[in-house]
Design an enzyme around this catalytic site. Sequence first.
Site, PDB file in Angstrom:
ATOM      1  N   GLU A   1       1.342 -33.682 -23.127  1.00  0.00           N
ATOM      2  CA  GLU A   1       2.146 -32.476 -23.310  1.00  0.00           C
ATOM      3  C   GLU A   1       3.518 -32.902 -23.832  1.00  0.00           C
ATOM      4  O   GLU A   1       4.239 -33.649 -23.159  1.00  0.00           O
ATOM      5  CB  GLU A   1       2.313 -31.702 -22.008  1.00  0.00           C
TER       6      GLU A   1
ATOM      7  N   ASP B   1      11.215 -25.353 -28.641  1.00  0.00           N
ATOM      8  CA  ASP B   1      12.420 -24.769 -29.220  1.00  0.00           C
ATOM      9  C   ASP B   1      12.093 -24.274 -30.630  1.00  0.00           C
ATOM     10  O   ASP B   1      11.595 -25.043 -31.454  1.00  0.00           O
ATOM     11  CB  ASP B   1      13.517 -25.830 -29.280  1.00  0.00           C
TER      12      ASP B   1
ATOM     13  N   ASN C   1      12.257 -38.951 -26.662  1.00  0.00           N
ATOM     14  CA  ASN C   1      12.318 -37.987 -27.755  1.00  0.00           C
ATOM     15  C   ASN C   1      10.941 -37.886 -28.403  1.00  0.00           C
ATOM     16  O   ASN C   1      10.289 -38.912 -28.645  1.00  0.00           O
ATOM     17  CB  ASN C   1      13.363 -38.440 -28.781  1.00  0.00           C
TER      18      ASN C   1
ATOM     19  N   TYR D   1       8.018 -20.719 -18.234  1.00  0.00           N
ATOM     20  CA  TYR D   1       8.452 -19.742 -19.241  1.00  0.00           C
ATOM     21  C   TYR D   1       7.387 -18.665 -19.444  1.00  0.00           C
ATOM     22  O   TYR D   1       7.704 -17.486 -19.597  1.00  0.00           O
ATOM     23  CB  TYR D   1       8.725 -20.438 -20.568  1.00  0.00           C
ATOM     24  N   GLU D   2       6.143 -19.082 -19.463  1.00  0.00           N
ATOM     25  CA  GLU D   2       5.057 -18.137 -19.703  1.00  0.00           C
ATOM     26  C   GLU D   2       5.007 -17.071 -18.611  1.00  0.00           C
ATOM     27  O   GLU D   2       4.825 -15.885 -18.897  1.00  0.00           O
ATOM     28  CB  GLU D   2       3.736 -18.903 -19.770  1.00  0.00           C
TER      29      GLU D   2
ATOM     30  N   LYS E   1      17.006 -21.669 -37.581  1.00  0.00           N
ATOM     31  CA  LYS E   1      17.723 -21.837 -38.842  1.00  0.00           C
ATOM     32  C   LYS E   1      16.932 -22.736 -39.794  1.00  0.00           C
ATOM     33  O   LYS E   1      16.356 -23.746 -39.389  1.00  0.00           O
ATOM     34  CB  LYS E   1      19.104 -22.432 -38.584  1.00  0.00           C
TER      35      LYS E   1
ATOM     36  N   THR F   1       2.931 -21.930 -17.947  1.00  0.00           N
ATOM     37  CA  THR F   1       4.176 -22.645 -17.739  1.00  0.00           C
ATOM     38  C   THR F   1       5.154 -21.712 -17.028  1.00  0.00           C
ATOM     39  O   THR F   1       4.896 -20.514 -16.875  1.00  0.00           O
ATOM     40  CB  THR F   1       4.797 -23.090 -19.071  1.00  0.00           C
TER      41      THR F   1
ATOM     42  N   ASP G   1       6.168 -17.766 -27.089  1.00  0.00           N
ATOM     43  CA  ASP G   1       6.454 -16.327 -27.024  1.00  0.00           C
ATOM     44  C   ASP G   1       7.177 -15.885 -28.286  1.00  0.00           C
ATOM     45  O   ASP G   1       7.474 -14.704 -28.448  1.00  0.00           O
ATOM     46  CB  ASP G   1       7.323 -16.007 -25.807  1.00  0.00           C
TER      47      ASP G   1
ATOM     48  N   GLU H   1       9.291 -35.501 -21.936  1.00  0.00           N
ATOM     49  CA  GLU H   1      10.457 -34.616 -21.832  1.00  0.00           C
ATOM     50  C   GLU H   1      11.712 -35.461 -22.004  1.00  0.00           C
ATOM     51  O   GLU H   1      11.843 -36.505 -21.362  1.00  0.00           O
ATOM     52  CB  GLU H   1      10.470 -33.908 -20.475  1.00  0.00           C
TER      53      GLU H   1
END
Length: 214
Positions: A44, A118, A96, A193-194, A122, A191, A154, A69
């Site tokens: 992941e 993320d 990274n 966030y989910e 831009k 997750t 999302d 992460e």
Amino acid sequence: MRQRNKPWADDFLQENTHLVIPNPSKNKGKWQELFDNDNPIHVEIGTGKGQFIVGMAKQYPDINFIGIELAKSVIVTAAQKVQASGQENIRLIQENAENVNEIFTPNEVATIYLNFSDPWPKNRHEKRRLTSKSFLERYENLLHPEGDLTFKTDNRGLFEYSLVSFSEYGMLLSEVSLDLHKINDPENVMTEYEEKFSAKGQPIYRCTANFRGE
């Protein structure tokens, strides 16, 4: 999102090198040895606070999971969840995502998960998106020929961009869902966030792609 500094993070990482692996490039090509088995490796990228990887490890005990992460304040939270779970089929890496090919050898990884990355909206930041061509080149190198990449977000704009990116790269899309929770996938692990976004009625987008396409 800016994360709150955790003064105890360095000490925690030093005390838990069996969970958060230091100098991960030293294990390149030898990750199964670290787990002491020959189970497939699932990675992941952007593991966040660890809810997804812990849930997957519980659901699939015969798979080795590695979470990547970069943020120290976030990975220590994930490590605490791993520690509390007692799951022995999880390792974490503070690194990274750009360096994945320094961590894994070609064909070493069976599946890659990208969850709520993320969006970097831009145009000048396109190369930072984890589904851009430069990252797909990295994934193709480390994924097993039969391996898959699963992407959840999302963000409708990022999802549409990613579908185009996958297609232009020649990848084959085996699943595309514009509202994941409407299909009630019993194997879906959410997750943090989910859970947050879906509770607000926000649709969750998911696709699975592989490099076996023409």
